[in-house]
Scaffold this motif. Sequence first.
Motif, PDB file in Angstrom:
ATOM      1  N   GLY A   1      11.029  13.053  12.106  1.00 29.52           N
ATOM      2  CA  GLY A   1      10.581  12.769  13.462  1.00 29.52           C
ATOM      3  C   GLY A   1      11.272  11.553  14.031  1.00 29.52           C
ATOM      4  N   ARG A   2      11.290  11.472  15.359  1.00 29.61           N
ATOM      5  CA  ARG A   2      11.960  10.359  16.037  1.00 29.61           C
ATOM      6  C   ARG A   2      11.077   9.115  16.126  1.00 29.61           C
ATOM      7  N   ASP A   3       9.766   9.298  16.163  1.00 25.43           N
ATOM      8  CA  ASP A   3       8.842   8.168  16.166  1.00 25.43           C
ATOM      9  C   ASP A   3       8.570   7.807  14.708  1.00 25.43           C
ATOM     10  N   VAL A   4       9.203   6.732  14.235  1.00 30.59           N
ATOM     11  CA  VAL A   4       9.152   6.402  12.809  1.00 30.59           C
ATOM     12  C   VAL A   4       7.731   6.071  12.372  1.00 30.59           C
ATOM     13  N   LEU A   5       6.961   5.400  13.236  1.00 29.18           N
ATOM     14  CA  LEU A   5       5.571   5.100  12.894  1.00 29.18           C
ATOM     15  C   LEU A   5       4.754   6.374  12.789  1.00 29.18           C
ATOM     16  N   ALA A   6       4.969   7.314  13.694  1.00 23.42           N
ATOM     17  CA  ALA A   6       4.250   8.590  13.639  1.00 23.42           C
ATOM     18  C   ALA A   6       4.558   9.329  12.343  1.00 23.42           C
TER      19      ALA A   6
ATOM     20  N   GLU B   1       3.383   5.585  17.646  1.00 25.08           N
ATOM     21  CA  GLU B   1       2.073   6.229  17.629  1.00 25.08           C
ATOM     22  C   GLU B   1       1.550   6.332  16.209  1.00 25.08           C
ATOM     23  N   LEU B   2       0.259   6.139  16.069  1.00 27.01           N
ATOM     24  CA  LEU B   2      -0.389   6.214  14.760  1.00 27.01           C
ATOM     25  C   LEU B   2      -1.549   7.202  14.751  1.00 27.01           C
ATOM     26  N   ARG B   3      -2.131   7.443  15.916  1.00 25.34           N
ATOM     27  CA  ARG B   3      -3.330   8.273  16.000  1.00 25.34           C
ATOM     28  C   ARG B   3      -2.986   9.737  15.728  1.00 25.34           C
ATOM     29  N   GLU B   4      -3.682  10.329  14.767  1.00 23.52           N
ATOM     30  CA  GLU B   4      -3.381  11.697  14.343  1.00 23.52           C
ATOM     31  C   GLU B   4      -3.512  12.687  15.484  1.00 23.52           C
TER      32      GLU B   4
ATOM     33  N   ALA C   1       0.823  -1.223   0.000  1.00 20.47           N
ATOM     34  CA  ALA C   1       0.000   0.000   0.000  1.00 20.47           C
ATOM     35  C   ALA C   1       0.851   1.264   0.000  1.00 20.47           C
ATOM     36  N   VAL C   2       1.780   1.401   0.960  1.00 20.19           N
ATOM     37  CA  VAL C   2       2.701   2.534   0.965  1.00 20.19           C
ATOM     38  C   VAL C   2       4.104   2.008   1.253  1.00 20.19           C
ATOM     39  N   THR C   3       5.093   2.710   0.754  1.00 20.89           N
ATOM     40  CA  THR C   3       6.486   2.412   1.092  1.00 20.89           C
ATOM     41  C   THR C   3       7.145   3.708   1.526  1.00 20.89           C
ATOM     42  N   ILE C   4       7.348   3.821   2.843  1.00 21.85           N
ATOM     43  CA  ILE C   4       7.902   5.060   3.398  1.00 21.85           C
ATOM     44  C   ILE C   4       9.048   4.675   4.340  1.00 21.85           C
ATOM     45  N   ALA C   5       9.052   5.193   5.563  1.00 21.15           N
ATOM     46  CA  ALA C   5      10.210   5.049   6.444  1.00 21.15           C
ATOM     47  C   ALA C   5      10.415   3.630   6.941  1.00 21.15           C
ATOM     48  N   MET C   6       9.335   2.955   7.363  1.00 25.75           N
ATOM     49  CA  MET C   6       9.478   1.601   7.888  1.00 25.75           C
ATOM     50  C   MET C   6       9.819   0.609   6.785  1.00 25.75           C
TER      51      MET C   6
END
Length: 392
Positions: free
Chosen positions: A323-328, A357-360, A239-244
Amino acid sequence: QVTTRRGLEPGGVSRGVSVTDGSGEPVSRREFLKYALTVSAAVALSEVSLGQSIVPPLTEGDEAPSDSTRPKVGVALGDELGEITRGALAAMGGIENVVNPGDVVFIKPNAVGWGTGTIQDNVIVSGERTKPEIAMAVAEECLRAGASRVVLGEGGLSTRFTYPRAYYMDGSLQVKDAIAALNEEYGPRVSFIQTNSPAYPWVFVPSRTNLGQVAVSGPVMDADKVITIPVLKTHHSCAVTIAMKNFVGVTPTGLYGSWRYKLHLCDLGMDQIIVDINRGIAPDLAVVDASIGAEGNAPSVGPDEGISVDMRDRIGSWAVLAGRDVLAVDSIATRMIGHEPLWVHHLRWAYQQGLGELREEEIDLVGARMEEIRMDWIPSSQSGYPQKEEGH
């Protein structure tokens, strides 16, 4: 026995790490290959609806996302890539809050295919890969923060090593010359390596899949700090390919095959592998290149594949997120292209398994409002991500 980077030594990472079996004896790459070949045959994932997606159960030792600190994602907009990279880092709190004096830093850009093609026609200008200007700006900021060494690395799909020959997007400078300039100014501290090379040891991190463990390149695990620098794209299978997702590039094709098909075909698929790799590496910083990316059935651009997108045509300027939180960071970047992170398996699973964290509403976006950076984006028609109805 498999390990994580953070679990090797108090406050850091072990140099020359060795992998052991249950008895404490070192496990060679040959022994691991023998293990990999005896794993039960991988089965292809059948297409499932969002409501029927496999969610690995949480197990003892998993940590729920913490509410004690709110992650911060910095955003900078503009037309000069080095400048907005530094702006995004400043907005999220500064590189000095990540890199300490004396640290060895590993930087993973999405550099597959860097140094191939022509100056005007290559995977950088097409939006398929990270812009070198951004990676080199981050490298210099690490040096300014006191890093003793900065190692850029990419594995790609082979052991070819063309990356330092890549040109900046405007054709003004090659990466090898940018590295030479940094080494001239700061001392011989910066290098670029091919992480897929058999010259480097493999370190194995735990996996919840039927593989049990996943091999990653030793130099990543030997670093004090690890930084991921992807380009913003959708992906035909994830679906997406980003930091993780970017860290899949530090796994060996020698063990997992061309296109790392053995990872794709494990029982829980590449999405859980992505979560496992990120848990093992525990990256310290994500910097997302949102200048020219790719929509549709990327990560490649071409007929029946992805389509290049210049963000200036969508939001009026280029952007960099940090950002430091890669999921965020991934969740903000995913929302930036009009996608819902909860519908992206590896992002939802990473949140459920306590990686960030994922919640906006629980993420502080600094430097721009979401309304300023959100844009239309064609999703992949092959990944199972919901398609927009015509007219919507």
